[in-house]
Design a protein around this motif. Structure first.
Motif, PDB file in Angstrom:
ATOM      1  N   GLY A 244     -14.613  13.901   1.484  1.00 27.11           N
ATOM      2  CA  GLY A 244     -14.328  13.990   2.666  1.00 27.11           C
ATOM      3  C   GLY A 244     -13.829  12.784   3.185  1.00 27.11           C
ATOM      4  N   ILE A 245     -14.272  11.563   2.886  1.00 30.62           N
ATOM      5  CA  ILE A 245     -14.249  10.328   2.510  1.00 30.62           C
ATOM      6  C   ILE A 245     -12.954  10.308   2.072  1.00 30.62           C
ATOM      7  CG2 ILE A 245     -15.164   8.093   1.906  1.00 30.62           C
ATOM      8  CD1 ILE A 245     -17.520   8.363   2.697  1.00 30.62           C
ATOM      9  N   ALA A 246     -12.736  10.446   0.899  1.00 28.89           N
ATOM     10  CA  ALA A 246     -11.023  10.266   0.165  1.00 28.89           C
ATOM     11  C   ALA A 246     -10.258  10.663   1.020  1.00 28.89           C
ATOM     12  CB  ALA A 246     -10.932  11.495  -0.860  1.00 28.89           C
ATOM     13  N   GLN A 247     -10.449  12.484   2.165  1.00 26.23           N
ATOM     14  CA  GLN A 247      -9.394  12.671   2.689  1.00 26.23           C
ATOM     15  C   GLN A 247      -8.976  11.907   3.714  1.00 26.23           C
ATOM     16  OE1 GLN A 247     -10.395  17.018   4.151  1.00 26.23           O
ATOM     17  NE2 GLN A 247      -9.678  17.735   1.553  1.00 26.23           N
ATOM     18  N   GLU A 248     -10.314  11.428   4.603  1.00 28.63           N
ATOM     19  CA  GLU A 248     -10.108  10.891   6.111  1.00 28.63           C
ATOM     20  C   GLU A 248      -9.535   9.117   5.565  1.00 28.63           C
ATOM     21  OE1 GLU A 248     -10.431  12.087   8.720  1.00 28.63           O
ATOM     22  OE2 GLU A 248     -11.224  13.898   8.237  1.00 28.63           O
ATOM     23  N   VAL A 249      -9.636   9.083   4.603  1.00 25.10           N
ATOM     24  CA  VAL A 249      -9.419   7.219   4.334  1.00 25.10           C
ATOM     25  C   VAL A 249      -8.140   7.075   4.034  1.00 25.10           C
ATOM     26  CG1 VAL A 249      -9.552   5.115   2.716  1.00 25.10           C
ATOM     27  CG2 VAL A 249     -11.939   6.433   3.967  1.00 25.10           C
ATOM     28  N   SER A 250      -7.736   8.069   2.765  1.00 25.94           N
ATOM     29  CA  SER A 250      -6.169   8.669   2.970  1.00 25.94           C
ATOM     30  C   SER A 250      -5.116   8.761   3.453  1.00 25.94           C
ATOM     31  CB  SER A 250      -6.222   9.035   1.711  1.00 25.94           C
ATOM     32  OG  SER A 250      -5.987  10.689   2.253  1.00 25.94           O
ATOM     33  N   THR A 251      -5.478   9.261   5.153  1.00 31.15           N
ATOM     34  CA  THR A 251      -4.286   9.791   5.984  1.00 31.15           C
ATOM     35  C   THR A 251      -3.491   9.028   6.249  1.00 31.15           C
ATOM     36  OG1 THR A 251      -6.701  10.941   7.350  1.00 31.15           O
ATOM     37  CG2 THR A 251      -5.169  10.565   8.499  1.00 31.15           C
ATOM     38  N   PRO A 252      -3.903   7.610   6.392  1.00 32.58           N
ATOM     39  CA  PRO A 252      -2.557   6.550   6.887  1.00 32.58           C
ATOM     40  C   PRO A 252      -1.889   6.887   5.655  1.00 32.58           C
ATOM     41  CG  PRO A 252      -5.253   5.129   7.229  1.00 32.58           C
ATOM     42  CD  PRO A 252      -5.156   6.393   6.456  1.00 32.58           C
ATOM     43  N   VAL A 253      -2.149   7.141   4.104  1.00 33.55           N
ATOM     44  CA  VAL A 253      -1.089   6.928   3.531  1.00 33.55           C
ATOM     45  C   VAL A 253      -0.563   7.776   2.589  1.00 33.55           C
ATOM     46  CG1 VAL A 253      -0.614   6.617   1.145  1.00 33.55           C
ATOM     47  CG2 VAL A 253      -3.005   4.995   2.022  1.00 33.55           C
ATOM     48  N   VAL A 254      -1.194   8.856   3.329  1.00 37.17           N
ATOM     49  CA  VAL A 254      -0.156  10.194   2.915  1.00 37.17           C
ATOM     50  C   VAL A 254      -0.556  11.135   3.971  1.00 37.17           C
ATOM     51  CG1 VAL A 254      -1.373  11.344   0.489  1.00 37.17           C
ATOM     52  CG2 VAL A 254      -2.972  11.528   2.551  1.00 37.17           C
ATOM     53  N   GLY A 255      -0.979  10.525   5.083  1.00 37.11           N
ATOM     54  CA  GLY A 255      -0.830  11.421   6.331  1.00 37.11           C
ATOM     55  C   GLY A 255      -1.268  12.941   6.694  1.00 37.11           C
ATOM     56  N   PHE A 256      -1.404  12.867   7.990  1.00 35.71           N
ATOM     57  CA  PHE A 256      -2.751  14.216   7.720  1.00 35.71           C
ATOM     58  C   PHE A 256      -2.403  15.472   7.972  1.00 35.71           C
ATOM     59  CE2 PHE A 256      -4.076  17.867  10.890  1.00 35.71           C
ATOM     60  CZ  PHE A 256      -4.668  16.810  11.482  1.00 35.71           C
ATOM     61  N   THR A 257      -0.940  15.737   7.667  1.00 34.04           N
ATOM     62  CA  THR A 257      -0.366  17.050   6.572  1.00 34.04           C
ATOM     63  C   THR A 257      -1.158  17.091   5.738  1.00 34.04           C
ATOM     64  OG1 THR A 257       1.327  16.614   8.329  1.00 34.04           O
ATOM     65  CG2 THR A 257       1.245  18.505   7.158  1.00 34.04           C
ATOM     66  N   TYR A 258      -0.771  16.271   5.038  1.00 34.24           N
ATOM     67  CA  TYR A 258      -0.801  16.419   3.328  1.00 34.24           C
ATOM     68  C   TYR A 258      -2.826  15.700   2.802  1.00 34.24           C
ATOM     69  CZ  TYR A 258       3.597  17.188   3.389  1.00 34.24           C
ATOM     70  OH  TYR A 258       5.079  17.482   3.845  1.00 34.24           O
ATOM     71  N   LYS A 259      -3.679  15.592   4.267  1.00 35.41           N
ATOM     72  CA  LYS A 259      -4.697  15.342   3.311  1.00 35.41           C
ATOM     73  C   LYS A 259      -6.109  16.381   2.757  1.00 35.41           C
ATOM     74  CE  LYS A 259      -7.671  15.810   7.497  1.00 35.41           C
ATOM     75  NZ  LYS A 259      -8.481  15.182   8.043  1.00 35.41           N
ATOM     76  N   ILE A 260      -5.044  17.773   2.932  1.00 31.92           N
ATOM     77  CA  ILE A 260      -6.091  18.906   2.565  1.00 31.92           C
ATOM     78  C   ILE A 260      -5.316  19.141   1.045  1.00 31.92           C
ATOM     79  CG2 ILE A 260      -3.603  19.895   3.246  1.00 31.92           C
ATOM     80  CD1 ILE A 260      -7.896  21.296   3.015  1.00 31.92           C
ATOM     81  N   ALA A 261      -4.339  18.213   0.520  1.00 32.88           N
ATOM     82  CA  ALA A 261      -3.464  18.317  -0.519  1.00 32.88           C
ATOM     83  C   ALA A 261      -4.682  17.315  -1.672  1.00 32.88           C
ATOM     84  CB  ALA A 261      -1.814  17.252  -1.051  1.00 32.88           C
ATOM     85  N   LEU A 262      -5.041  16.774  -0.871  1.00 34.84           N
ATOM     86  CA  LEU A 262      -5.989  15.811  -1.547  1.00 34.84           C
ATOM     87  C   LEU A 262      -7.262  15.926  -2.733  1.00 34.84           C
ATOM     88  CD1 LEU A 262      -6.368  13.023  -2.568  1.00 34.84           C
ATOM     89  CD2 LEU A 262      -8.845  12.699  -1.246  1.00 34.84           C
ATOM     90  N   ALA A 263      -7.809  17.520  -2.010  1.00 35.17           N
ATOM     91  CA  ALA A 263      -8.275  18.337  -2.546  1.00 35.17           C
ATOM     92  C   ALA A 263      -7.862  19.065  -3.607  1.00 35.17           C
ATOM     93  CB  ALA A 263      -9.008  19.829  -1.116  1.00 35.17           C
ATOM     94  N   PHE A 264      -6.598  19.393  -4.079  1.00 35.20           N
ATOM     95  CA  PHE A 264      -5.809  20.511  -5.098  1.00 35.20           C
ATOM     96  C   PHE A 264      -5.862  19.235  -5.785  1.00 35.20           C
ATOM     97  CE2 PHE A 264      -4.302  23.458  -1.468  1.00 35.20           C
ATOM     98  CZ  PHE A 264      -4.228  24.327  -2.529  1.00 35.20           C
ATOM     99  N   ALA A 265      -5.861  18.157  -5.690  1.00 34.99           N
ATOM    100  CA  ALA A 265      -5.673  16.828  -6.983  1.00 34.99           C
ATOM    101  C   ALA A 265      -6.665  17.144  -7.420  1.00 34.99           C
ATOM    102  CB  ALA A 265      -4.399  15.867  -5.828  1.00 34.99           C
TER     103      ALA A 265
END
Lengths: 286, 253
Positions: A244-265
Motif C-alpha cells: 500500500g505504501i509503495a503504491q502511494e509513494v510511487s504515484t508521483p513517479v509512475v503516475g496514478f494509472t500505473y500504480k496498480i502495476a506495482l502489485a504485478f511487479a
C-alpha cells in the motif's frame, strides 16, 4: 508531499492487508487460492453502503459489512467449496472464480452498475507532526487496527484459533487429534469473510463503490499474501502495508494509472526471487 | 471392556495389505504387534484409528462398533494413534501442540468464544494445566515454548505420546515408539508407557525393536503378509517355528 502519500499508503495498505489476511487464511487452511475474496469485499462495501445510507452511522455500516461478508463467505463454503473439498486445487480455483462472478452479478442486479459514494461528512484535516491527516483516515485506520486485533486474538489466543493453525500445519494429524474439521472450516470462512468485508467497506469509503471494485483489489491482495509468505497471517498484513505504501509513494513517479502495476511487479519479483515470501518458512515435503 | 478386531481385510489395488485379521485385547491391556515390513501393521493401525476404511470386517471398542466413525470421532472415544514418522504441528509451540489435542473445548466454536468468554477462559486454564502435567510427565517442560518443528526426533516421539495423552485416551495405538530414538530415551519412553498402563490406559504397540518390546508387553502378535501368524506370551510366540521362519529367519536366538 511524500509524508502525505505515506499516510494514504498506510490506510490503503491496511485495506490490502485485511484482504490479504482473508486470502492467506483460506490458502493456509483450506488450501486453495480463493478468487472470491475480492468480491466478498465488494459485498461488504455494498452492505456497509446500504446500512450507512439508512442510518448514517459508520459503526452500523461496519457491522453490516462484517455480517454480510461473513455470511456470504460461509455460504460459499457450505454450498460450493465443501462439496468440492479434496478435489484438485484447479477445480476449487475455478469454482471460486464462479462464486466471484455470482456475487458480482448479484450486486450488479441489486444496486446497478453505476458508481456509488459513501456520503461521509467532509472534515478539516488535523495536523499531526506536520502531516495533514483527515479524521476519516484516522477513523478507518482505527477500524482496521481493531479488526486486525480481533482477528489475531482469535488466531493466537483462543482454542479455535489454535485448531485453525493446527489444521494449517497438518490436517490429517488434526483429525486424529480429535479436531473437528467442519468447525475449523466454519470459523475460517467466517473470519476470512469478516476481514474481507471490513476491507471492502474501507475501500468503498476511500474510493467509490462499484461491482468491480473487489475484483480489482484481488491482485494486490494476492500479491501481499505471496509477498508475506503464503499462509502467514502476520506476513500478509505486513506485506499489505508495504505494498500500500509503495503504491502511494510511487504515484508521483509512475503516475496514478500505473500504480496498480506495482502489485504485478512485486508479485513477479517475489515469485522469481523469494518464492516463500518475506515471512514464509520452508515447508517440509511429505 | 476390550478392543476387538474381527476379520478385517483391506486391499490396495491388487495387494492384500490385511487378510482377515482378528485380534482382541483388553482396553487397558498391553499388546505388541511385530512383523516384517509390508506385513500390514501400519495398515492395521490406519484401519483401527479410522484413517482408512476396511473393505470387510469390523472393529469395536467396549462392544461399540467403530466402523462408521472417522478418526476425530474415534479419538474422542479415547482411541488415539501416533505415527511411525512422528508428526507435529510444526509452527505451533510444544504447549500449543498439546493444547490443540484437548477434546471438547467450548472455545472451538466462534459463538462460544464471543458469548461465553468466561467459560472459555476457565476451560483454557484447565487445558493449560493438563498440558503442563503432560509436559512434566514426559520431561518436555523445558521446550514448552519452542515451535514443535524444531524438536529432536526423540522429543517428537514424546510429543506424539503427549498429544495422545491430552485426548483423555483409553487406548493408544503407538506406531514404532522406539524407532530412531537413542537407548536412554527408549528406556524413558518404555518406563512412561508402563506407568501409564498402570493407570489404566491401554496400548497397542507396533515395534521393530524386539528386545525392548518383549520386555514391555505381556502379549505379542506376529503379522506376516497381512495375516496374524501367532499371538501369545513373547517367549512362546518367538519360539513358534512359523514365526521364526517368516519373520526372524532363525537369526535371533
Amino acid at each position: 508531499m511524500l509524508g502525505q502519500l505515506f499516510v494514504a499508503g498506510v490506510v490503503h495498505g491496511l485495506v490490502i492487508g485485511l484482504a490479504a489476511l482473508a486470502v492467506t487464511l483460506v490458502f493456509g487452511i483450506a488450501r486453495f487460492p480463493n478468487a472470491a475474496a475480492g468480491d466478498t469485499m465488494t459485498l461488504g462495501a455494498y452492505a456497509g453502503f446500504a446500512a450507512h445510507g439508512a442510518t448514517g452511522s459508520l459503526a452500523v455500516a461496519g457491522g453490516a459489512s462484517v455480517l454480510a461478508a461473513a455470511a456470504a463467505s460461509l455460504a460459499g463454503y457450505l454450498l460450493v467449496f465443501r462439496p468440492l473439498a479434496r478435489r484438485p486445487v484447479a477445480a476449487l480455483l475455478v469454482a471460486a472464480i464462479g462464486v466471484a462472478f455470482l456475487i458480482r452479478a448479484g450486486l450488479g442486479l441489486a444496486f446497478g452498475h453505476q458508481q456509488r459514494v459513501y456520503q461521509v461528512p467532509l472534515a478539516w484535516p488535523i495536523e499531526v507532526m506536520g502531516l495533514r491527516i483527515s479524521p476519516m483516515d484516522l477513523t478507518l485506520a482505527g477500524v482496521a487496527l481493531a479488526a486486525l486485533a480481533v482477528a489475531f486474538l482469535v488466531l493466537y489466543a483462543t482454542p479455535i484459533g489454535r485448531q485453525m493453525r493446527a489444521v494449517a500445519d497438518d490436517p490429517d494429524l488434526a483429525r486424529v487429534s480429535g479436531i473437528r474439521p467442519f468447525r475449523v472450516m466454519v470459523a475460517l470462512w467466517l473470519l476470512a469473510g469478516a476481514a474481507a468485508g471490513i476491507a471492502g467497506m474501507m475501500l468503498g469509503i476511500k474510493t467509490v463503490v462499484s461491482p468491480e471494485m473487489g475484483w480489482e483489489s484481488l491482485l494486490p491482495a494476492f500479491a501481499a499474501a505471496i509477498l508475506g509468505g503464503i499462509g502467514s497471517p502476520v506476513g500478509a498484513v505486513a506485506a499489505g502495508l508495504v505494498l500500500g505504501i509503495a503504491q502511494e509513494v510511487s504515484t508521483p513517479v509512475v503516475g496514478f494509472t500505473y500504480k496498480i502495476a506495482l502489485a504485478f511487479a512485486v508479485l513477479l519479483a517475489v515469485l522469481l526471487v523469494r518464492p516463500r515470501g518475506l515471512f514464509g518458512r520452508v515447508e517440509a515435503v511429505r | 471392556m476390550s478392543l476387538l478386531i474381527r476379520d478385517v481385510s483391506r486391499s490396495f489395488g491388487g495387494f492384500r495389505a490385511l487378510d482377515r485379521v482378528s485380534l482382541e485385547m483388553p482396553a487397558d491391556g498391553l499388546l505388541g504387534v511385530i512383523g516384517p515390513n509390508g506385513a500390514g501393521k501400519s495398515t492395521l493401525f490406519s484401519v483401527v484409528s479410522g484413517f482408512i476404511p476396511a473393505d470387510a470386517g469390523t472393529v469395536s471398542l467396549d462392544g461399540r462398533t467403530l466402523d462408521r466413525l472417522g478418526p476425530a470421532a474415534r479419538a474422542r472415544l479415547g482411541l488415539v494413534r501416533t505415527f511411525q514418522v512422528p508428526r507435529e504441528f510444526h509452527h505451533l509451540t510444544v504447549r500449543e501442540n498439546l493444547m490443540a489435542a484437548a477434546p471438547g473445548q467450548s472455545g472451538e466454536n466462534l459463538l462460544g468464544l464471543f458469548f461465553r468468554p468466561g467459560r472459555v477462559a476457565a476451560e483454557e486454564a484447565l487445558t493449560a494445566a493438563a498440558a503442563q502435567d503432560v509436559m512434566d510427565f514426559l520431561r518436555l517442560a523445558p521446550v514448552a515454548g519452542l515451535p514443535a518443528g524444531r524438536l529432536s526426533g526423540g522429543q517428537k516421539k514424546l510429543l506424539e505420546l503427549g498429544r495422545a495423552l491430552m485426548a483423555k485416551p483409553r487406548l493408544i495405538l503407538l506406531d514404532e515408539p522406539f524407532a530412531g530414538v537413542n537407548a536412554v530415551l527408549v528406556q524413558e519412553i518404555a518406563a512412561r508407557i508402563t506407568e501409564l498402563n498402570a493407570r489404566g490406559i491401554g496400548f497397542l504397540i507396533i515395534e521393530h525393536d524386539l528386545q525392548a518390546l518383549s520386555r514391555l508387553v505381556p502379549r505379542l502378535a506376529v503379522m506376516d503378509r497381512g495375516r496374524v501368524l501367532a499371538a501369545g506370551a513373547p517367549a512362546e510366540v518367538l519360539a513358534d517355528a512359523r514365526v521364526r521362519e517368516a519373520y526372524l529367519g532363525g537369526v535371533v536366538a
